[in-house]
Design a protein around this motif. Structure first.
Motif, mmCIF file in Angstrom:
data_model
loop_
_atom_site.group_PDB
_atom_site.id
_atom_site.type_symbol
_atom_site.label_atom_id
_atom_site.label_comp_id
_atom_site.label_asym_id
_atom_site.label_seq_id
_atom_site.Cartn_x
_atom_site.Cartn_y
_atom_site.Cartn_z
ATOM 1 N N LEU A 33 0.756 -1.295 0.001
ATOM 2 C CA LEU A 33 0.413 -0.157 -0.391
ATOM 3 C C LEU A 33 1.234 1.537 0.255
ATOM 4 C CD1 LEU A 33 -2.769 -1.470 2.573
ATOM 5 C CD2 LEU A 33 -2.736 -0.603 0.159
ATOM 6 N N PRO A 34 0.370 2.045 -0.628
ATOM 7 C CA PRO A 34 1.212 3.681 -1.023
ATOM 8 C C PRO A 34 1.011 4.048 0.125
ATOM 9 C CG PRO A 34 -1.408 3.875 -1.536
ATOM 10 C CD PRO A 34 -0.997 2.377 -1.114
ATOM 11 N N HIS A 35 2.110 5.226 0.358
ATOM 12 C CA HIS A 35 2.737 5.719 1.983
ATOM 13 C C HIS A 35 2.126 7.409 1.039
ATOM 14 C CE1 HIS A 35 6.684 4.874 0.744
ATOM 15 N NE2 HIS A 35 7.079 6.010 0.785
ATOM 16 N N GLY A 36 2.549 7.222 0.560
ATOM 17 C CA GLY A 36 2.296 8.873 0.036
ATOM 18 C C GLY A 36 1.232 9.754 0.133
ATOM 19 N N ASP A 37 1.437 10.471 0.297
ATOM 20 C CA ASP A 37 0.026 11.311 1.359
ATOM 21 C C ASP A 37 -0.978 12.004 -0.467
ATOM 22 O OD1 ASP A 37 1.599 13.720 -0.016
ATOM 23 O OD2 ASP A 37 1.607 15.399 1.183
ATOM 24 N N PHE A 38 -0.759 11.852 -1.660
ATOM 25 C CA PHE A 38 -0.997 12.259 -3.156
ATOM 26 C C PHE A 38 -1.814 11.329 -3.233
ATOM 27 C CE2 PHE A 38 2.605 10.793 -3.862
ATOM 28 C CZ PHE A 38 2.435 9.279 -5.051
ATOM 29 N N ALA A 39 -1.682 9.549 -2.673
ATOM 30 C CA ALA A 39 -2.474 8.328 -2.715
ATOM 31 C C ALA A 39 -4.043 8.871 -1.844
ATOM 32 C CB ALA A 39 -1.486 7.298 -2.600
#
Length: 192
Positions: free
Chosen positions: A25-31
């Motif tokens: 799972l992504p950890h970027g704020d845009f995701a």
């Protein structure tokens, strides 16, 4: 990909149970919030895929989530197993260049100390480069941020929709040496 390889290698060697699934799972704020980048660059699709994975994890009804984080607490050379019974923090959503003000995503969860200590002991018995960290005499939670919170937020959202809480989470982070020595870290999986 290293996180997936690590999870697959470590879980069967230290814990009794059944591996239900592995996900990245992504950890970027845009995701987490595609509006931070004006819904561009595939952020909407990434968000939708992460929500779908969060639902799949929740529907598997796990008793425990094993999470490896690339941006948690880090030791110089060893992997780190979090040993506190609770972890808490807030992930900022105001990284530049797509500032969103002072918004944060808070999270706190319990961790199974007995399982974490068994995992740590088993890996150390295999002479693998891993240490445990217990902070504040376990009177306060260990700090967490975007590397743990944002991926887990997708699972938490699905659990809340089902009227359930997040199951206990076992955290493990990667060492700082991964930046300069990742090629030598490849053959480090669990020896059975």
């Amino acid at each position: 990909m290293a996180a997936l390889r690590l999870a697959l290698a470590l879980l069967p060697c230290a814990l009794e149970g059944k591996l239900l699934s592995t996900v990245v799972l992504p950890h970027g704020d845009f995701a987490y919030d595609p509006s931070l980048v004006n819904r561009s660059g595939g952020s909407v699709e990434l968000h939708a895929a992460a929500l779908k994975l969060g639902r799949a994890v929740s529907q598997a009804a796990p008793e425990l989530l094993f999470v490896t984080t690339p941006h948690g607490l880090e030791l110089s050379k060893e992997y780190l197993v979090y040993l506190n019974s609770h972890n808490a923090g807030a992930s900022p959503l105001d990284d530049m260049p797509h500032a969103a003000g002072n918004r944060t995503v808070p999270m706190n969860f319990s961790s199974p100390q007995d399982v974490a200590k068994r995992l740590l002991g088993h890996l150390q018995a295999q002479q693998l480069p891993v240490e445990g960290l217990q902070g504040f005499s376990d009177a306060l939670p260990l700090p967490i941020s975007w590397g743990e919170i944002l991926p887990l937020s997708f699972v938490r959202k699905a659990r809340e929709e089902e009227g359930l809480e997040l199951p206990p989470v076992l955290l493990m982070s990667f060492p700082l040496r991964r930046f300069n020595h990742s090629d030598t870290m490849v053959p480090e999986p669990c020896v059975q």
